[in-house]
Design a protein around this motif. Structure first.
Motif: not given
Length: 304
Positions: A203-213, A218-219
């Motif tokens: 894998v050469d591309s990764a996107k993450y969404w992390m929800e806090y309160e 966005n990473l």
């Protein structure tokens, strides 16, 4: 102190330099795969675990990620602390047995996410509570062939999925320090893909969404950006903070003022700080932060 290193790649050489800085008198042993393995100055080559001295101080596991769990099983009988290079695992399914074994033997473990010792990351951790966050955008992109100029990038573990390679694993630092600073998110989502024309199967591309309160993170991670960039942008109710891990600065974008800068950091700085911390924990007989079990939370976000 006597230290065994298993896996003598580029990161291991940084650990060797750090060891010699922190403890110039330490004896460093390396477990090598064959008799033709090149010598490294100040390191004693060994070819079997049976050759190791009985009074090891600790063991560094820095071979390919896919080999970490099996290596831990093979060395726990020494009964010494384990310094495990990140990422600690490349799959969650096989980790439970090793975690139970380490817990049963009460072995101190540390997962080596050295960016926890980066001055900008530490500044952010110390100052984040004074701001009301509304959004965080983190980005880390660089060009994989430039990582190890003397090696064919297509042959290194980063390029090979079967060895535990992939940008989501190589750059797990970003997930680790975000969780260390912010705590565990309410929910996460991710997309991992191969997008570039690099000759790799990982894998050469990764996107993450992390929800806090009250905010979202966005990473973005990639292996293909030619102009390296590593930043954390913190949008608050008052301003926006641009935290740059390459220039080692934090800038208030609304006032254009630099609110933090460290000009003394070197390429080996975080590794030396990390090694000193780990050895101090051993000498004080305390469990280091980010044990193997602790780092599983990071890996859950990374891999799921």
């Amino acid at each position: 102190m006597k230290v065994l290193i298993i896996g003598l790649g580029s990161i291991a050489h940084k650990h060797i330099v750090s060891l010699k800085t922190v403890d110039p008198d330490c004896e460093i042993y390396a477990l090598r795969s064959n008799q033709s393995s090149p010598m490294v100055e100040g390191v004693i080559n060994c070819y079997s675990l049976s050759e190791m001295p009985s009074d090891l101080g600790f063991i560094i596991i820095s071979n390919p990620t896919s080999m970490h769990l099996q290596t831990i099983k093979e060395v726990v009988h020494f009964g010494v602390p384990l310094f495990i290079e990140k990422p600690p695992i490349d799959n969650l399914e096989d980790a439970k047995e090793v975690l139970q074994l380490v817990d049963k033997l009460d072995l101190p473990t540390y997962t080596a996410f050295n960016l926890r010792f980066h001055p900008v990351v530490q500044w952010l951790k110390e100052n984040i509570d004074s701001h009301r966050i509304t959004e965080i955008n983190a980005y880390c992109g660089s060009y994989l062939p430039d990582w190890r100029p003397k090696q064919d990038y297509r042959q290194v573990y980063s390029a090979r999925e079967e060895l535990g390679g992939g940008v989501h694993l190589d750059l797990t630092h970003e997930i680790d320090y975000l969780l260390w600073i912010l705590g565990y998110p309410i929910s996460t989502k991710s997309i991992k893909r191969k997008l570039s024309d690099l000759e790799i199967n990982s894998v050469d591309s990764a996107k993450y969404w992390m929800e806090y309160e009250s905010f979202t993170v966005n990473l973005t991670l990639n292996y293909f950006r030619r102009d390296s960039k590593r930043v954390i942008e913190v949008v608050t109710s008052e301003t926006t903070l641009a935290c740059d891990l390459i220039s080692n600065t934090v800038k208030d974008l609304c006032t254009a003022k630099v609110v933090f800068k460290n000009e003394s950091i070197t390429n080996i700085y975080t590794y030396e700080k990390q090694m000193k911390y780990f050895i101090d924990c051993i000498e004080r007989k305390t469990q280091p932060m980010n044990s193997l079990a602790d780092s599983m939370r990071t890996m859950e976000v990374c891999l799921k």
